[in-house]
Scaffold this active site. Structure first.
Site, short mmCIF file in Angstrom:
data_model
loop_
_atom_site.label_atom_id
_atom_site.label_comp_id
_atom_site.label_asym_id
_atom_site.label_seq_id
_atom_site.Cartn_x
_atom_site.Cartn_y
_atom_site.Cartn_z
CE LYS A 43 41.76 23.12 33.32
NZ LYS A 43 42.67 23.00 34.43
CG ASP B 205 40.07 27.29 33.44
OD1 ASP B 205 41.04 27.95 33.05
OD2 ASP B 205 40.12 26.45 34.35
O1 C5P Z 1 37.74 32.65 37.18
P1 C5P Z 1 37.57 31.49 38.10
O2 C5P Z 1 36.21 31.46 38.74
O3 C5P Z 1 37.97 30.19 37.50
O4 C5P Z 1 38.61 31.74 39.30
C1 C5P Z 1 38.45 31.25 40.59
C2 C5P Z 1 39.40 32.01 41.51
O5 C5P Z 1 40.75 31.64 41.22
C3 C5P Z 1 39.35 33.51 41.35
O6 C5P Z 1 38.37 34.07 42.17
C4 C5P Z 1 40.75 33.92 41.78
O7 C5P Z 1 40.84 33.97 43.19
C5 C5P Z 1 41.61 32.78 41.31
N1 C5P Z 1 42.23 33.03 39.99
C6 C5P Z 1 43.31 33.90 39.90
N2 C5P Z 1 43.89 34.12 38.68
C7 C5P Z 1 43.43 33.50 37.58
C8 C5P Z 1 42.34 32.62 37.65
C9 C5P Z 1 41.76 32.39 38.87
O8 C5P Z 1 43.74 34.47 40.91
N3 C5P Z 1 44.02 33.74 36.41
#
Ligand code: C5P
Length: 310
Positions: free
Chosen positions: A17, A155
């Site tokens: 994406k 995501d």
């Molecule tokens: O959820 P995901 O594993 O993609 O997120 C990776 C990291 O990115 C999270 O641990 C967090 O530190 C940060 N993040 C965030 N806010 C979001 C998505 C991700 O702070 N909405």
């Protein structure tokens, strides 16, 4: 997500994406950030093959379509991850949730760059949820799949549907919108990637240094309106990513890419997600191929000529 079945082998195409708009609306009590983002799938895809078997174990074989990847790259680390890979975690979660005793053999063919702001890992995980449910004949509702997706990452829910969407919350609240297929885009992934968590942490430090945690929020409405009318020039002007400035402090590639894309005369250009991939919207396929050659010749990284999917 595209799914095909041959006997008991399931083949899924997991697209990357791009974020055409990404605004950070605030920090939440769970440490995540409240987002508003417009995402579109592109035709750069990983392929996942899943076959159920009775052994009760999950085997993952991760292969890379591009064999020239250097040792120590994020891709090389991914190949070593084994059971920590998000695909394995997705399968284990499905198994646990449905009380399944069967196992699976999984082959993942990677084309989407890793740690690059293109959500390849999230797309693979969404494909793994769908494939596991199909291979093990589990009747999950769409709500079940969304709940499991949210447990695995921010995501992933986006990839359980097809097409463009505005995503809110952590990213897991997905509102489909009418998008544009066939936008000609060049995506360049520089040699250095960034971890999403590091980019959000840098944003927090940046806000704290300024002594305020709020910033003016760019509205998504202008971009959505431009997309709805299909006005390329207005789309190009309305692109926005709140994370780009702070990612640029962590990686010098962002400024170099922004500069090169600006000089190349694209319709619009932006960093995708938390970087470091950077994309430019082009006037057509020929224009895109020319720009991709130029980016590679200047040593800016791997370049992909892609199209948005509707
Ligand atoms: O959820 P995901 O594993 O993609 O997120 C990776 C990291 O990115 C999270 O641990 C967090 O530190 C940060 N993040 C965030 N806010 C979001 C998505 C991700 O702070 N909405």
């Amino acid at each position: 997500m595209h799914i095909r079945r041959r006997d008991d082998l399931f083949e899924l195409w997991a697209p990357a994406k791009l974020n055409l708009h990404l605004e950070v609306l605030g920090r939440r009590s769970d440490g995540f950030h409240e987002l508003e983002t417009l995402m579109c799938p592109i035709n750069l895809c990983d392929t996942l093959y899943v076959q159920s078997h009775s052994s009760g174990r999950i085997w993952l074989d991760c292969q890379f379509a591009d064999r020239r990847l250097p040792n120590g790259s994020p891709e090389a680390r991914l190949a070593d991850e084994g059971a920590d890979n998000l695909v394995c975690r997705a399968l284990e979660l499905v198994r646990h949730e449905a009380g399944v005793k069967l196992g699976a053999t999984v082959r993942l063919v990677k084309r989407i760059p890793v740690a690059a702001g293109l959500a390849g890992g999230s797309s693979d995980a969404a494909a793994a949820l769908v494939a596991a449910a199909a291979a093990w004949k589990i009747d999950f509702t769409p709500q079940d799949l969304l709940r499991l997706a949210a447990q695995l990452g921010s995501d992933i829910a986006f990839f359980l549907q097809t097409g463009w969407a505005v995503c809110r919350g952590r990213g897991e609240i997905v509102q489909p919108v009418a998008g544009l297929g066939n936008l000609a885009v060049v995506v360049v992934t520089p040699p250095q990637g960034l971890a999403t968590a590091d980019v959000f942490a840098a944003l927090r430090r940046h806000d704290e240094q300024r002594g305020r945690t709020d910033h003016e929020h760019r509205s998504i409405d202008g971009l959505l309106d431009a997309v709805q009318t299909g006005h390329l020039g207005r789309i190009g002007q309305a692109l926005h990513n709140r994370l780009q400035t702070v990612a640029g402090r962590l990686s010098p590639w962002i400024a170099r890419l922004a500069d090169e894309f600006a000089r190349a005369g694209v319709v619009g250009h932006l960093m995708s997600g938390s970087g470091t991939s950077y994309f430019g919207i082009c006037r057509g396929a020929r224009h895109a191929r020319g720009i991709a050659r130029r980016m590679v010749a200047r040593g800016l990284g791997r370049a992909f000529v892609v199209r948005s999917r509707q």
